[in-house]
Every structure is written in structure tokens, then in C-alpha cells.
Scaffold this motif. Sequence first.
Motif, mmCIF file in Angstrom:
data_model
loop_
_atom_site.group_PDB
_atom_site.id
_atom_site.type_symbol
_atom_site.label_atom_id
_atom_site.label_comp_id
_atom_site.label_asym_id
_atom_site.label_seq_id
_atom_site.Cartn_x
_atom_site.Cartn_y
_atom_site.Cartn_z
ATOM 1 N N LYS A 71 47.431 -13.288 -93.889
ATOM 2 C CA LYS A 71 47.213 -11.844 -93.999
ATOM 3 C C LYS A 71 45.728 -11.526 -94.074
ATOM 4 C CE LYS A 71 51.634 -10.537 -96.122
ATOM 5 N NZ LYS A 71 52.297 -9.996 -97.329
ATOM 6 N N ALA A 124 43.722 -9.331 -91.428
ATOM 7 C CA ALA A 124 42.982 -8.142 -91.838
ATOM 8 C C ALA A 124 41.568 -8.151 -91.269
ATOM 9 C CB ALA A 124 42.942 -8.055 -93.364
ATOM 10 N N PHE A 184 47.939 -1.137 -85.954
ATOM 11 C CA PHE A 184 48.231 -1.158 -87.387
ATOM 12 C C PHE A 184 48.419 0.270 -87.873
ATOM 13 C CE2 PHE A 184 46.178 -5.318 -87.021
ATOM 14 C CZ PHE A 184 47.026 -6.091 -87.785
ATOM 15 N N SER A 185 49.098 0.397 -89.007
ATOM 16 C CA SER A 185 49.291 1.730 -89.556
ATOM 17 C C SER A 185 47.961 2.265 -90.085
ATOM 18 C CB SER A 185 50.321 1.689 -90.692
ATOM 19 O OG SER A 185 49.793 1.009 -91.815
ATOM 20 N N SER A 231 47.380 3.803 -92.921
ATOM 21 C CA SER A 231 47.193 3.481 -94.341
ATOM 22 C C SER A 231 46.712 2.042 -94.530
ATOM 23 C CB SER A 231 48.485 3.710 -95.117
ATOM 24 O OG SER A 231 49.540 2.902 -94.595
ATOM 25 N N TYR A 232 47.277 1.120 -93.710
ATOM 26 C CA TYR A 232 46.878 -0.284 -93.834
ATOM 27 C C TYR A 232 45.443 -0.482 -93.356
ATOM 28 C CZ TYR A 232 46.825 -5.352 -93.213
ATOM 29 O OH TYR A 232 46.500 -6.685 -93.283
ATOM 30 N N GLN A 259 42.951 0.791 -95.876
ATOM 31 C CA GLN A 259 42.821 -0.116 -97.026
ATOM 32 C C GLN A 259 41.981 -1.340 -96.688
ATOM 33 O OE1 GLN A 259 46.569 -1.634 -98.484
ATOM 34 N NE2 GLN A 259 45.588 -3.390 -99.441
#
Length: 303
Positions: free
Chosen positions: A191, A195, A226-227, A229-230, A233
Motif C-alpha cells: 500500500k 501510494a 484513485f478516489s 479522498s484517498y 490523504q
Amino acid sequence: MKGFACFTVICLVCPMKARPREVLRRRLSFRGIYRRKKKMYKVLLADDEGLVRELLKKNLELSGLPVRVVATAGNGREALQKAEELRPDIVIADIVMPFMNGLEFLGQLQKKNLAVKTLIISGYDEFEYAQKAISLGVSEYLLKPFLPQELFAAVRKIIDRLEQKEEMTANPDAETANGQETGQTETADRKDRQAVRAVRAAQAYIKEHLQDGRLSIDETAEVVHFSVSYLRQIFKEVTGDNFNEYLIRQRMEKAAELLGTTSLKIQEIAEACGYDDQRYFASSFKKQYGCTPTKFKTDRRNE
């Protein structure tokens, strides 16, 4: 013109009167805990600029990381030959090289089943480069110019993955006994890599579309799959800035470059940086550089 990576030479100075224990502590602090590990990971550097290769080599030697540069190459064809011959653990390669570019080089590494971790560096911001590198399984991706600390951090992440893989191979019983914990660690590591790659791709897309005044995190998130919100972040976690802060800074840096190197009018530069309102552009520029675009341009001409 290709971007150029800027490096600083790191110097360690120990006072003559320092006690031996204090000197040792400082040395360990500088070199990091990796120096205590016996294994040295072999690194191959590939870049068509000799000065860049030399700077990369010197900075890695001073980094304190358990790495040893075993060879350098000035083009992709030479890099592939040396990779087959020396079997490095880590390859650091520029994207744009003669005879065989960095992406073609990565593709050949995959075809030949050479188990190597790759760090791509590039002065080109085009989104398709980052996207292609990600599809080829690149471990880390750096955009020039970058600081030595960013290079060290990227290499350190690669080393962590190599060490984790070696520990799992050397101690399969422990892997079985701690399967759940190991699986959780691997998932978290994947992950983290995902990212970083997503943010690098987003950064490349931003730089390629700075002139688009409607550029938003919604559009960028859709492009990198990707969304919103993701991406919001992880963008903050990876870069230290939120999306809008990063976008504005990139636009101001581009504006400063155009002001100092072209004869474009202020309005033209504003539009090239995504601003329709010259007054708003000037206000944003002053917040970043402490002066108006006009004064900045005049000062640069007088230098």
C-alpha cells in the motif's frame, strides 16, 4: 533540456577533543544503523550525463546506506549488458538515454527475468512516462531536481524490501509461525508503494497541465485511477503539502522561470500558469516570492 539533479556534498567533522564514545556516537548517527549490517547491496547507475553519474555515485558513497556502486553506464544498451554481467540488486536509471531509453531498459530487465529493484529518475514531467514506469513495476520514481535526502529515502525503502525478502527466504519457519503478521506487513508495504507511485503520477500530471486553470484534484484522481479522498490523504502524507498548496507552488515556480527567461508579458505568463485574472496571479506570486511579478522580472534583468 533535461532536468538536472542537484546534490550537496555531506561532510562530517568531529571535534579533536571529543571523547571516543562521543565520536563513535556521532559517526553512527551520520551513517545510520544500516552501516552495522554486513551485506552491501550492489548498485548500477545508468545516466547519459557523466556529471550526474558521478554525483549520484559520490552521494551514495557518503549516504551511510549499505550500498556499493559496482558499475555505471551512459546508455540503456550498456546498462543492460552490465546488469546481465554483474547482477546488481538495485538499478538507478534515467528515463531518457541514447540507444535504449530507461523504459525500454526496464522492459528488457523484465524479459530477461533479472530480479532487480529499480529507481527511475527523470527530468521529464510527462504523465505518460510515470504511468509507463509504474506499469513496468518500477520500485521508486524521482523527478529532477531532487535533494540527496530524497534519493537516500528512496534507496532506503528499496533496501528495506530487499532485507525483508531475504529474511523470509532465510527463515521460512518464522515466516510460517508469523504468517499473519508478515502478511499484514507485506500488505502495508504494498500500500505504501502504491501510494507513492500514485502521488508521483499525480505530480507528473499536474506539471504537465499547469496551464489549465480548471485543473483539480477530482480530475487528477480520475486520471491516476484513485478516489479523490484517498488521493487527498496520500498526497499530503507523501509530499507534506495538500493538493492545492502543491499546485500553487508549482505554478509560481513555473511563473518565476518564465519571468526570468522569456520576454512574455505578465498576462501571458499568468495564462501559461493557469490564471485568467492577472491581479489574482500577481497576488499569489507576491505571497510566494515577496514581490510583484513585474519587480521580479526587472530584478532578474538587472542581475
